[in-house]
Motif scaffolding. Structure first.
Motif, PDB file in Angstrom:
ATOM      1  N   MET A 208       0.845  -1.164   0.000  1.00 56.91           N
ATOM      2  CA  MET A 208       0.000   0.000   0.000  1.00 56.91           C
ATOM      3  C   MET A 208       0.893   1.231   0.000  1.00 56.91           C
TER       4      MET A 208
ATOM      5  N   SER B 273       0.471   7.378   0.891  1.00 60.71           N
ATOM      6  CA  SER B 273      -0.712   8.241   0.954  1.00 60.71           C
ATOM      7  C   SER B 273      -1.968   7.435   1.304  1.00 60.71           C
ATOM      8  N   GLY B 274      -2.033   6.167   0.839  1.00 58.88           N
ATOM      9  CA  GLY B 274      -3.165   5.315   1.192  1.00 58.88           C
ATOM     10  C   GLY B 274      -3.195   4.998   2.671  1.00 58.88           C
ATOM     11  N   CYS B 275      -2.038   4.797   3.281  1.00 56.21           N
ATOM     12  CA  CYS B 275      -1.961   4.551   4.722  1.00 56.21           C
ATOM     13  C   CYS B 275      -2.403   5.766   5.515  1.00 56.21           C
TER      14      CYS B 275
END
Length: 124
Positions: free
Chosen positions: A1, A4-6
């Motif tokens: 992942m 930015s997704g985290c």
């Protein structure tokens, strides 16, 4: 992942509980005047939150301490102090969505025990 997704997942994970808390506590967060809690025993297996927004109006939310049969009823009425800490409230309005307190008028005698604490004298 991706990084930015985290970050988005963390923000969502934080905002959801905050939103739920604000939704549950909304009346208390926006209330004006003095607020008191009766966390132990307002009525049988019920607690209450009392708001005195001015010198004569009282608002109350009575909620069940049980998981099964849970309710959260709101009422409004007029109060008068008998002495410095004892007040008599005549509840004359009940929310149309109430489950238990549906047919006012009700009269309660309440004792303010501290800065944020009260108890009900006439338990039903």
């Amino acid at each position: 992942m991706k990084k930015s997704g985290c970050i988005v997942a963390i923000i969502i994970a934080v905002l959801i509980p905050v939103a739920i808390y604000c939704w549950i506590k909304w009346d208390r967060l926006v209330s004006k005047g003095r607020n008191y809690e009766c966390l132990t025993d307002y009525d049988a297996l019920a607690a209450a939150w009392l708001n005195l927004p001015d010198d004569s109006t009282a608002n109350i939310m009575i909620y069940s301490n049980e998981f099964v049969g849970h309710y959260s009823d709101k009422m409004r009425g007029k109060y008068r102090f008998i002495n410095d800490s004892v007040l008599v409230v005549q509840w004359n309005w009940a929310d149309e969505n109430n489950d238990v307190y549906t047919n006012p008028p009700y009269t309660d005698t309440l004792v303010i025990r501290g800065r944020y604490d009260f108890v009900k004298i006439n338990k039903q």
